[in-house]
Design an enzyme around this catalytic site. Structure first.
Site, PDB file in Angstrom:
ATOM      1  N   ASN A   1       9.915  -2.072  -6.196  1.00  0.00           N
ATOM      2  CA  ASN A   1       9.137  -1.881  -7.422  1.00  0.00           C
ATOM      3  C   ASN A   1       8.170  -0.730  -7.236  1.00  0.00           C
ATOM      4  OD1 ASN A   1       9.931  -3.815  -9.258  1.00  0.00           O
ATOM      5  ND2 ASN A   1       8.400  -5.305  -8.659  1.00  0.00           N
ATOM      6  N   CYS A   2       8.005   0.091  -8.259  1.00  0.00           N
ATOM      7  CA  CYS A   2       6.895   1.043  -8.266  1.00  0.00           C
ATOM      8  C   CYS A   2       5.622   0.217  -8.422  1.00  0.00           C
ATOM      9  CB  CYS A   2       7.035   2.029  -9.417  1.00  0.00           C
ATOM     10  SG  CYS A   2       5.601   3.120  -9.576  1.00  0.00           S
ATOM     11  N   VAL A   3       4.764   0.272  -7.423  1.00  0.00           N
ATOM     12  CA  VAL A   3       3.590  -0.591  -7.417  1.00  0.00           C
ATOM     13  C   VAL A   3       2.661  -0.293  -8.594  1.00  0.00           C
ATOM     14  CG1 VAL A   3       2.232   0.834  -5.814  1.00  0.00           C
ATOM     15  CG2 VAL A   3       1.821  -1.633  -5.934  1.00  0.00           C
TER      16      VAL A   3
END
Length: 138
Positions: free
Chosen positions: A87-89
């Site tokens: 996931n893109c944080v």
């Protein structure tokens, strides 16, 4: 046997999923692309969930019994083929998707990202692009 059958070229793909778990077809199409590519002998170096794609990691998704469970399908693909789901944080935090560590670091009372999804930044996306031959976005 045809020349192309004897000299089949396999590719390494990095998949970027921008579409949410439900409400668009992006995630489902990405999953089906991965399954098809793997069945043909290609490699998926990783799947990067960006923008609304981070919703795919929400462990609290509970589709009706007669609906396709995309969240579980991503986890099964990851486990079966040792594919990293990232996931893109930043996108995840903006959308309320937190890992256990994120919840702790941000003093939140709970978390909801499935542990089979890791949190990472755009650096992980760039590293994946360098490793793969092709980036395919959904």
């Amino acid at each position: 046997m045809a020349f192309f059958e004897r000299h089949k070229v396999m590719s390494q793909f990095l998949i970027q999923v921008n579409g949410g778990a439900y409400g668009s077809t992006g995630s489902f199409r990405a999953l089906k692309f991965c399954q098809s590519a793997l069945a043909q002998g290609h490699t998926i170096v990783g799947v990067f969930f960006y923008q609304d794609g981070v919703y795919n990691s929400n462990a609290l998704l509970t589709p009706a019994s007669d609906e396709f469970d995309i969240h579980t399908a991503w986890q099964a693909l990851s486990e079966a083929h040792q594919i990293t789901l990232t996931n893109c944080v930043s996108a995840a935090w903006r959308r309320g998707i937190l890992s256990p560590q994120d919840a702790l670091d941000n003093a939140k009372p709970q978390w909801n990202a499935a542990t089979s999804f890791t949190m990472g930044g755009l650096g992980e996306l760039v590293a994946g692009i360098e490793q793969a031959e092709r980036l395919v976005c959904f």
